[in-house]
Design an enzyme around this catalytic site. Structure first.
Site, PDB file in Angstrom:
ATOM      1  N   GLY A 127     -27.993 -15.975 -29.363  1.00 27.87           N
ATOM      2  CA  GLY A 127     -28.539 -15.315 -30.556  1.00 27.87           C
ATOM      3  C   GLY A 127     -27.870 -15.735 -31.839  1.00 27.87           C
ATOM      4  N   GLU A 183     -36.080 -10.317 -21.680  1.00 28.60           N
ATOM      5  CA  GLU A 183     -37.191 -11.259 -21.643  1.00 28.60           C
ATOM      6  C   GLU A 183     -38.449 -10.511 -21.202  1.00 28.60           C
ATOM      7  OE1 GLU A 183     -36.756 -14.718 -22.492  1.00 28.60           O
ATOM      8  OE2 GLU A 183     -34.999 -13.645 -23.203  1.00 28.60           O
ATOM      9  N   LYS A 198     -29.164 -21.249 -20.976  1.00 28.40           N
ATOM     10  CA  LYS A 198     -28.266 -21.399 -22.131  1.00 28.40           C
ATOM     11  C   LYS A 198     -27.080 -22.299 -21.772  1.00 28.40           C
ATOM     12  CE  LYS A 198     -29.702 -16.927 -23.948  1.00 28.40           C
ATOM     13  NZ  LYS A 198     -29.501 -15.482 -23.882  1.00 28.40           N
TER      14      LYS A 198
HETATM   15  N1  HSE Z   1     -33.127 -11.883 -23.088  1.00 27.25           N
HETATM   16  C1  HSE Z   1     -32.118 -12.555 -23.830  1.00 27.25           C
HETATM   17  C2  HSE Z   1     -30.815 -11.795 -23.674  1.00 27.25           C
HETATM   18  C3  HSE Z   1     -32.520 -12.666 -25.264  1.00 27.25           C
HETATM   19  O1  HSE Z   1     -30.849 -10.653 -23.224  1.00 27.25           O
HETATM   20  O2  HSE Z   1     -29.761 -12.329 -24.004  1.00 27.25           O
HETATM   21  C4  HSE Z   1     -31.656 -13.585 -26.080  1.00 27.25           C
HETATM   22  O3  HSE Z   1     -31.711 -14.890 -25.614  1.00 27.25           O
END
Ligand code: HSE
Length: 403
Positions: A127, A183, A198
């Site tokens: 993020g 998600e 990631k």
């Molecule tokens: N679903 C992801 C999380 C959103 O909870 O980190 C951010 O990439």
């Protein structure tokens, strides 16, 4: 400085955040010229000129006034088609789609090089924390030994609520969904795949190496049970879902995503709720720690804005580490110390332990702690998905190069 004209794909949690963040930023020099969505007539929570919406991708991709595509849609394959097409047409792209990037980065890197066009994606990983650009620029040397951390906000939120607030797993998951962290298919969060995607992207910028997601052992928190939490509390550790890429020798590195017992002395111990925390360890400088909001509309959108602004200055990733002569190679040929809680499944029939260090058997639940090859975990991953099992890593130190 003239404004950059953005064609935005997607107007969900992150897309609306991008709209708001650009509106908030006085010096953004950016305006959203067109928004491509599946249903342009759908009522929206925020006030937007309806004329901006279209459902035709060509109205952005064939529009000579669009300087930049920002792609924040859910569907990874559709995102791939849009991003690929834009790059082939020479339009730079900012994307937040980790699933798409983790799968298609090698091809997208080649297209960027061939067409001399930029693809930026700091929002895809952690993020609001600027992990990618830091790894790419500041850590542009081979001192880096490890990048390890909490990369998924939703699972961390769930673990925090269950662990610290004694709430139920199901309630905590529902809250993560309502707050816009999870998600659209939350199994990606809780089964570790979001962290995995990631980690794949981070590794390209940390070590210059791409490893396909299916080659990496990934285990989530879906089967965590009260007895695991009780065990962790008794040992005065927390359980966190941790993703890591670690150099295990001069020539080799490894990667995996697993719940981990985290001791209070560790930086990530106090990373709670939807926050992410990334520890970077390197030769000569030991450990550094980045902390921030890893999920949610505005934190993710602020990272998109940062990439948009970087494009105003023609910034692009150069992937310099991919050209290094002594790029380390990926291995799963190493031992991990793990905890496995089991009941019906006899774990010792499923998994070969090199060494058993501790075993506990009771009428309620059993556990074993021992040394297992990472390659063995990878080979047995389907059997390890049994609902009566839970696995956690007990960290061991791989390579001491601090002296
Ligand atoms: N679903 C992801 C999380 C959103 O909870 O980190 C951010 O990439």
């Amino acid at each position: 400085m003239s404004n950059i004209h953005i064609g935005l794909f997607g107007f969900g949690v992150v897309g609306q955040g991008v709209f708001e963040v650009i509106r908030k930023s006085k010096n953004a020099h950016a305006e959203i010229a067109r928004i491509c969505v599946r249903d342009p007539k759908k009522p929206r929570k925020i006030a937007v000129d309806p004329a901006l919406f279209t459902d035709r991708a060509e109205e952005i991709l064939d529009n000579p006034h669009i300087d930049l595509v920002v792609e924040v849609i859910n569907d990874a394959e559709e995102a791939y088609r849009i991003v690929r097409q834009a790059l082939l047409k020479g339009i730079p792209v900012v994307s937040g789609n980790k699933a798409m990037l983790a799968k298609h980065l090698p091809e997208l890197i080649e297209i960027q090089k061939k067409n001399r066009v930029a693809l930026l994606y700091d929002a895809s990983s952690c993020g609001s924390i600027p992990v990618i650009r830091n790894l790419e620029e500041y850590y542009d040397n081979d001192l880096l030994l490890e990048v390890k951390g909490i990369l998924n906000g939703s699972s961390n939120y769930i673990l925090s609520r269950v662990f610290d607030h004694r709430e139920s797993y199901a309630d905590a998951l529902r809250q993560a969904q309502e707050l816009g962290f999870a998600e659209s298919d939350p199994s990606f969060d809780i089964e570790g795949y979001d962290s995995l995607f990631k980690l794949v992207i981070i590794t390209v910028h940390a070590l210059g190496a791409y490893v396909a997601p299916e080659r990496i052992f990934t285990y989530g928190i879906a089967s965590i049970h009260e007895s695991d939490i009780r065990y962790a509390r008794e040992k005065r550790v927390k359980i966190k879902l941790v993703a890591q890429v670690v150099k295990v020798s001069d020539e080799h590195f490894t990667m995996f995503v697993m719940p981990e017992f985290v001791e209070p002395s560790r930086y990530i111990y106090s990373v709670d709720d939807e926050y992410n925390g990334v520890v970077i360890r390197g030769e000569c400088y030991d450990r550094q720690f980045m902390f921030g909001k890893g999920a949610g509309s505005l934190p993710t959108a602020s990272s998109i804005l940062s990439d948009v602004m970087a494009r105003l200055h023609d910034y692009r990733y150069e992937y310099k580490k991919r050209e290094y002569l002594q790029k380390p190679t990926y291995t799963t040929d190493l031992s991990l110390k793990i905890y496995v809680r089991y009941s019906q499944t006899n774990i010792l029939h499923v998994l070969h332990f090199e060494e058993i260090l501790e075993q506990y058997i009771s009428t309620e639940s059993n556990y074993v702690i021992g040394m297992v090859r990472l390659s063995e975990l990878l080979a047995k991953r389907d059997s390890l998905r049994a609902r009566d099992l839970f696995i956690a890593n007990i960290p061991i130190f791989f390579l001491d190069r601090d002296n």
